[in-house]
Design a protein around this motif. Structure first.
Motif, PDB file in Angstrom:
ATOM      1  N   ILE A 179     -53.163   9.214  10.683  1.00  0.00           N
ATOM      2  CA  ILE A 179     -53.114   9.455   9.236  1.00  0.00           C
ATOM      3  C   ILE A 179     -54.452  10.034   8.776  1.00  0.00           C
ATOM      4  N   VAL A 180     -55.505   9.537   9.376  1.00  0.00           N
ATOM      5  CA  VAL A 180     -56.863  10.020   9.108  1.00  0.00           C
ATOM      6  C   VAL A 180     -57.515  10.357  10.436  1.00  0.00           C
ATOM      7  N   GLY A 196     -42.498  11.336  15.238  1.00  0.00           N
ATOM      8  CA  GLY A 196     -41.851  10.071  15.579  1.00  0.00           C
ATOM      9  C   GLY A 196     -41.526   9.280  14.332  1.00  0.00           C
ATOM     10  N   LEU A 197     -41.099   8.049  14.511  1.00  0.00           N
ATOM     11  CA  LEU A 197     -40.679   7.198  13.396  1.00  0.00           C
ATOM     12  C   LEU A 197     -41.830   6.921  12.441  1.00  0.00           C
ATOM     13  N   PHE A 198     -43.027   6.725  12.988  1.00  0.00           N
ATOM     14  CA  PHE A 198     -44.187   6.451  12.121  1.00  0.00           C
ATOM     15  C   PHE A 198     -44.426   7.620  11.180  1.00  0.00           C
ATOM     16  N   LYS A 199     -44.380   8.833  11.705  1.00  0.00           N
ATOM     17  CA  LYS A 199     -44.608  10.016  10.878  1.00  0.00           C
ATOM     18  C   LYS A 199     -43.523  10.148   9.809  1.00  0.00           C
ATOM     19  N   LYS A 200     -42.282   9.857  10.167  1.00  0.00           N
ATOM     20  CA  LYS A 200     -41.199   9.933   9.176  1.00  0.00           C
ATOM     21  C   LYS A 200     -41.423   8.938   8.042  1.00  0.00           C
ATOM     22  N   SER A 255     -45.481   9.357   1.434  1.00  0.00           N
ATOM     23  CA  SER A 255     -46.328  10.372   0.806  1.00  0.00           C
ATOM     24  C   SER A 255     -45.620  11.099  -0.324  1.00  0.00           C
ATOM     25  N   PHE A 256     -44.338  11.442  -0.108  1.00  0.00           N
ATOM     26  CA  PHE A 256     -43.634  12.292  -1.064  1.00  0.00           C
ATOM     27  C   PHE A 256     -42.744  11.527  -2.041  1.00  0.00           C
ATOM     28  N   ASN A 257     -42.435  10.287  -1.731  1.00  0.00           N
ATOM     29  CA  ASN A 257     -41.520   9.532  -2.590  1.00  0.00           C
ATOM     30  C   ASN A 257     -42.160   8.344  -3.291  1.00  0.00           C
ATOM     31  N   VAL A 258     -43.188   7.772  -2.677  1.00  0.00           N
ATOM     32  CA  VAL A 258     -43.813   6.578  -3.249  1.00  0.00           C
ATOM     33  C   VAL A 258     -45.158   6.915  -3.900  1.00  0.00           C
TER      34      VAL A 258
END
Length: 249
Positions: A240-241, A175-179, A185-188
Protein backbone atom coordinates in the motif's frame (compact mmCIF):
# COMPACT_ATOMS: atom_id res chain seq x y z
CA UNK A 1 2.29 27.52 -32.47
CA UNK A 2 3.46 25.45 -29.48
CA UNK A 3 1.15 22.54 -28.73
CA UNK A 4 -0.25 22.59 -25.20
CA UNK A 5 1.07 19.79 -23.00
CA UNK A 6 -1.25 17.69 -20.87
CA UNK A 7 -0.76 15.61 -17.75
CA UNK A 8 -2.97 13.66 -15.39
CA UNK A 9 -4.88 15.02 -12.42
CA UNK A 10 -6.22 11.80 -11.00
CA UNK A 11 -7.85 10.11 -13.98
CA UNK A 12 -8.46 13.42 -15.76
CA UNK A 13 -6.20 14.91 -18.41
CA UNK A 14 -5.49 18.58 -17.69
CA UNK A 15 -3.12 21.20 -19.14
CA UNK A 16 0.30 20.71 -17.59
CA UNK A 17 0.52 24.33 -16.48
CA UNK A 18 -2.71 24.00 -14.47
CA UNK A 19 -1.96 20.90 -12.39
CA UNK A 20 -0.01 22.63 -9.60
CA UNK A 21 -2.85 25.07 -8.93
CA UNK A 22 -5.39 22.23 -9.00
CA UNK A 23 -3.35 20.23 -6.48
CA UNK A 24 -3.06 23.39 -4.37
CA UNK A 25 -6.85 23.64 -4.38
CA UNK A 26 -7.17 20.08 -3.08
CA UNK A 27 -4.92 20.74 -0.11
CA UNK A 28 -6.38 24.18 0.60
CA UNK A 29 -9.68 22.37 0.98
CA UNK A 30 -8.50 19.65 3.36
CA UNK A 31 -5.73 21.42 5.33
CA UNK A 32 -7.83 21.95 8.48
CA UNK A 33 -8.72 18.24 8.73
CA UNK A 34 -5.61 16.75 7.12
CA UNK A 35 -4.17 15.14 10.27
CA UNK A 36 -7.54 13.79 11.42
CA UNK A 37 -8.16 12.27 7.99
CA UNK A 38 -4.71 10.68 7.94
CA UNK A 39 -5.43 8.94 11.23
CA UNK A 40 -8.88 7.81 10.12
CA UNK A 41 -8.07 6.55 6.64
CA UNK A 42 -4.91 4.68 7.71
CA UNK A 43 -6.20 3.72 11.20
CA UNK A 44 -3.12 5.45 12.57
CA UNK A 45 -0.64 3.30 10.63
CA UNK A 46 0.74 6.35 8.77
CA UNK A 47 2.68 7.15 11.94
CA UNK A 48 4.47 3.81 11.71
CA UNK A 49 5.22 4.34 8.00
CA UNK A 50 6.80 7.71 8.79
CA UNK A 51 8.96 6.31 11.57
CA UNK A 52 10.23 3.59 9.26
CA UNK A 53 11.09 6.27 6.68
CA UNK A 54 13.05 8.21 9.31
CA UNK A 55 14.97 5.09 10.30
CA UNK A 56 15.83 4.31 6.67
CA UNK A 57 17.08 7.87 6.16
CA UNK A 58 20.07 7.19 8.44
CA UNK A 59 19.98 10.86 9.42
CA UNK A 60 22.03 11.69 12.50
CA UNK A 61 23.07 14.53 14.77
CA UNK A 62 24.19 17.75 13.09
CA UNK A 63 22.94 16.95 9.59
CA UNK A 64 20.84 19.08 7.27
CA UNK A 65 17.50 17.80 5.95
CA UNK A 66 15.02 19.13 3.39
CA UNK A 67 11.48 17.85 3.99
CA UNK A 68 9.55 18.40 0.75
CA UNK A 69 5.73 18.25 0.75
CA UNK A 70 6.16 18.35 4.51
CA UNK A 71 2.59 19.44 5.15
CA UNK A 72 1.73 19.62 8.83
CA UNK A 73 5.24 18.64 9.89
CA UNK A 74 5.13 14.98 10.99
CA UNK A 75 8.40 14.06 9.29
CA UNK A 76 10.08 17.37 10.12
CA UNK A 77 9.41 16.83 13.81
CA UNK A 78 10.94 13.36 13.67
CA UNK A 79 13.93 14.60 11.67
CA UNK A 80 14.42 17.42 14.19
CA UNK A 81 14.70 14.86 16.98
CA UNK A 82 17.45 13.13 14.99
CA UNK A 83 19.57 16.10 13.91
CA UNK A 84 19.38 17.97 17.21
CA UNK A 85 20.21 21.60 17.86
CA UNK A 86 23.34 21.54 15.71
CA UNK A 87 21.45 20.28 12.65
CA UNK A 88 18.78 21.90 10.53
CA UNK A 89 15.47 20.81 9.02
CA UNK A 90 13.70 22.78 6.29
CA UNK A 91 9.95 22.10 6.38
CA UNK A 92 8.62 22.91 2.93
CA UNK A 93 5.42 22.59 0.96
CA UNK A 94 4.04 24.06 -2.25
CA UNK A 95 0.78 24.77 -0.42
CA UNK A 96 0.71 27.82 1.85
CA UNK A 97 -2.20 26.56 3.98
CA UNK A 98 -0.51 23.23 4.71
CA UNK A 99 2.75 25.01 5.51
CA UNK A 100 0.96 27.41 7.85
CA UNK A 101 -0.52 24.48 9.77
CA UNK A 102 2.90 22.86 10.00
CA UNK A 103 4.59 26.06 11.20
CA UNK A 104 1.89 26.71 13.81
CA UNK A 105 2.17 23.14 15.05
CA UNK A 106 5.93 23.51 15.51
CA UNK A 107 5.49 26.77 17.40
CA UNK A 108 2.79 25.22 19.61
CA UNK A 109 5.27 22.49 20.55
CA UNK A 110 7.91 25.07 21.43
CA UNK A 111 10.18 24.30 18.49
CA UNK A 112 11.57 27.61 17.31
CA UNK A 113 15.21 26.85 16.55
CA UNK A 114 16.50 24.25 14.12
CA UNK A 115 13.53 24.16 11.73
CA UNK A 116 12.96 26.66 8.92
CA UNK A 117 9.80 26.86 6.79
CA UNK A 118 9.69 27.57 3.07
CA UNK A 119 7.01 27.47 0.38
CA UNK A 120 8.70 25.45 -2.38
CA UNK A 121 7.86 23.69 -5.62
CA UNK A 122 9.85 20.43 -5.69
CA UNK A 123 10.62 20.94 -9.39
CA UNK A 124 12.40 24.26 -8.76
CA UNK A 125 14.38 23.99 -5.53
CA UNK A 126 15.81 27.43 -4.60
CA UNK A 127 19.02 26.08 -3.10
CA UNK A 128 22.62 25.88 -4.25
CA UNK A 129 24.12 22.54 -5.24
CA UNK A 130 25.28 20.06 -2.59
CA UNK A 131 23.41 21.52 0.41
CA UNK A 132 21.58 18.66 2.15
CA UNK A 133 22.49 15.33 3.71
CA UNK A 134 18.97 14.05 3.12
CA UNK A 135 15.94 15.14 1.11
CA UNK A 136 12.60 13.52 1.92
CA UNK A 137 9.28 13.77 0.17
CA UNK A 138 6.39 12.15 2.00
CA UNK A 139 3.13 11.46 0.18
CA UNK A 140 3.88 14.27 -2.24
CA UNK A 141 5.71 12.96 -5.30
CA UNK A 142 2.52 11.67 -6.91
CA UNK A 143 1.17 15.25 -6.91
CA UNK A 144 4.20 16.74 -8.69
CA UNK A 145 3.58 17.72 -12.30
CA UNK A 146 7.00 16.65 -13.61
CA UNK A 147 8.37 13.91 -11.36
CA UNK A 148 11.57 13.46 -13.39
CA UNK A 149 12.35 17.15 -13.04
CA UNK A 150 11.73 17.01 -9.27
CA UNK A 151 14.05 14.01 -8.89
CA UNK A 152 16.80 15.83 -10.83
CA UNK A 153 16.32 18.91 -8.64
CA UNK A 154 16.55 16.79 -5.48
CA UNK A 155 19.71 15.13 -6.78
CA UNK A 156 21.30 18.53 -7.44
CA UNK A 157 20.82 19.88 -3.91
CA UNK A 158 22.02 16.73 -2.16
CA UNK A 159 25.60 16.53 -0.95
CA UNK A 160 27.76 13.70 -2.29
CA UNK A 161 26.87 10.76 -0.08
CA UNK A 162 23.43 12.23 0.56
CA UNK A 163 20.21 10.28 0.08
CA UNK A 164 16.63 10.78 -0.99
CA UNK A 165 13.76 9.18 0.90
CA UNK A 166 10.47 8.91 -0.99
CA UNK A 167 7.54 7.80 1.15
CA UNK A 168 4.51 7.29 -1.05
CA UNK A 169 1.37 5.29 -1.62
CA UNK A 170 2.17 2.52 -4.06
CA UNK A 171 0.84 -0.65 -5.68
CA UNK A 172 0.02 -3.90 -3.84
CA UNK A 173 0.36 -7.13 -5.85
CA UNK A 174 -2.68 -8.51 -7.65
CA UNK A 175 -4.97 -10.62 -5.49
CA UNK A 176 -7.71 -10.46 -2.87
CA UNK A 177 -5.85 -7.89 -0.77
CA UNK A 178 -5.60 -5.50 -3.71
CA UNK A 179 -9.29 -5.95 -4.52
CA UNK A 180 -10.23 -5.11 -0.94
CA UNK A 181 -7.88 -2.11 -0.98
CA UNK A 182 -9.37 -0.84 -4.24
CA UNK A 183 -12.90 -1.20 -2.87
CA UNK A 184 -11.93 0.76 0.26
CA UNK A 185 -10.14 3.45 -1.78
CA UNK A 186 -13.01 4.17 -4.17
CA UNK A 187 -16.08 3.37 -2.10
CA UNK A 188 -15.22 4.09 1.53
CA UNK A 189 -12.44 6.68 1.58
CA UNK A 190 -14.32 9.41 -0.38
CA UNK A 191 -17.32 8.96 1.93
CA UNK A 192 -15.10 9.44 4.99
CA UNK A 193 -13.76 12.58 3.31
CA UNK A 194 -17.29 13.81 2.74
CA UNK A 195 -18.30 13.35 6.38
CA UNK A 196 -15.10 14.43 8.16
CA UNK A 197 -13.51 16.95 5.79
CA UNK A 198 -16.70 18.00 3.94
CA UNK A 199 -14.81 17.18 0.74
CA UNK A 200 -15.56 13.98 -1.15
CA UNK A 201 -13.90 15.07 -4.41
CA UNK A 202 -10.44 15.59 -2.89
CA UNK A 203 -10.36 12.05 -1.53
CA UNK A 204 -11.63 10.69 -4.83
CA UNK A 205 -8.63 12.47 -6.36
CA UNK A 206 -6.38 10.86 -3.73
CA UNK A 207 -7.51 7.37 -4.74
CA UNK A 208 -7.05 8.14 -8.43
CA UNK A 209 -3.66 9.83 -8.01
CA UNK A 210 -2.30 6.76 -6.24
CA UNK A 211 -3.22 4.57 -9.22
CA UNK A 212 -1.53 6.99 -11.62
CA UNK A 213 1.71 7.03 -9.62
CA UNK A 214 4.55 4.89 -11.03
CA UNK A 215 4.81 1.36 -9.60
CA UNK A 216 7.75 0.51 -7.38
CA UNK A 217 10.18 -0.72 -10.05
CA UNK A 218 9.28 2.04 -12.49
CA UNK A 219 10.05 4.66 -9.84
CA UNK A 220 13.43 2.99 -9.25
CA UNK A 221 14.19 3.46 -12.96
CA UNK A 222 13.19 7.13 -12.76
CA UNK A 223 15.51 7.63 -9.80
CA UNK A 224 18.37 6.01 -11.66
CA UNK A 225 17.73 8.22 -14.68
CA UNK A 226 18.04 11.26 -12.40
CA UNK A 227 21.49 10.05 -11.30
CA UNK A 228 20.74 8.20 -8.06
CA UNK A 229 22.65 5.01 -7.27
CA UNK A 230 22.12 2.09 -4.89
CA UNK A 231 18.38 2.59 -5.39
CA UNK A 232 16.01 0.27 -3.52
CA UNK A 233 12.49 0.16 -2.19
CA UNK A 234 10.78 -1.23 0.87
CA UNK A 235 7.12 -2.26 0.73
CA UNK A 236 5.00 -1.54 3.81
CA UNK A 237 1.53 -2.92 4.53
CA UNK A 238 1.77 -5.29 1.56
CA UNK A 239 2.71 -2.53 -0.86
CA UNK A 240 0.00 0.00 0.00
CA UNK A 241 2.97 2.22 0.79
CA UNK A 242 6.57 1.99 -0.40
CA UNK A 243 9.69 3.78 0.73
CA UNK A 244 12.25 4.37 -2.01
CA UNK A 245 15.83 5.25 -1.15
CA UNK A 246 18.67 6.33 -3.40
CA UNK A 247 22.09 7.90 -2.97
CA UNK A 248 24.10 10.63 -4.64
CA UNK A 249 27.59 9.11 -4.76
Amino acid sequence: MTQEKYTHFGYKQVPENQKASMVRGVFDSVADRYDVMNDLMSMGVHRVWKRVAIRLSNVHHGQKVLDLAGGTGDLSLLFHQRVGKTGQVVLSDINAEMLRHGRDRLIDQGIIDGIACAQINAQFLPFADNQFDCVSIGFGLRNVTDKAMALESIYRVLKPGGRVIILEFSHPPEGLFKKAYDFYSFNVLPKIGKVVAQDEDSYQYLAESIRMHPPQKELIEMMQSAGFERCEYFNLTNGIVAIHRGYKL
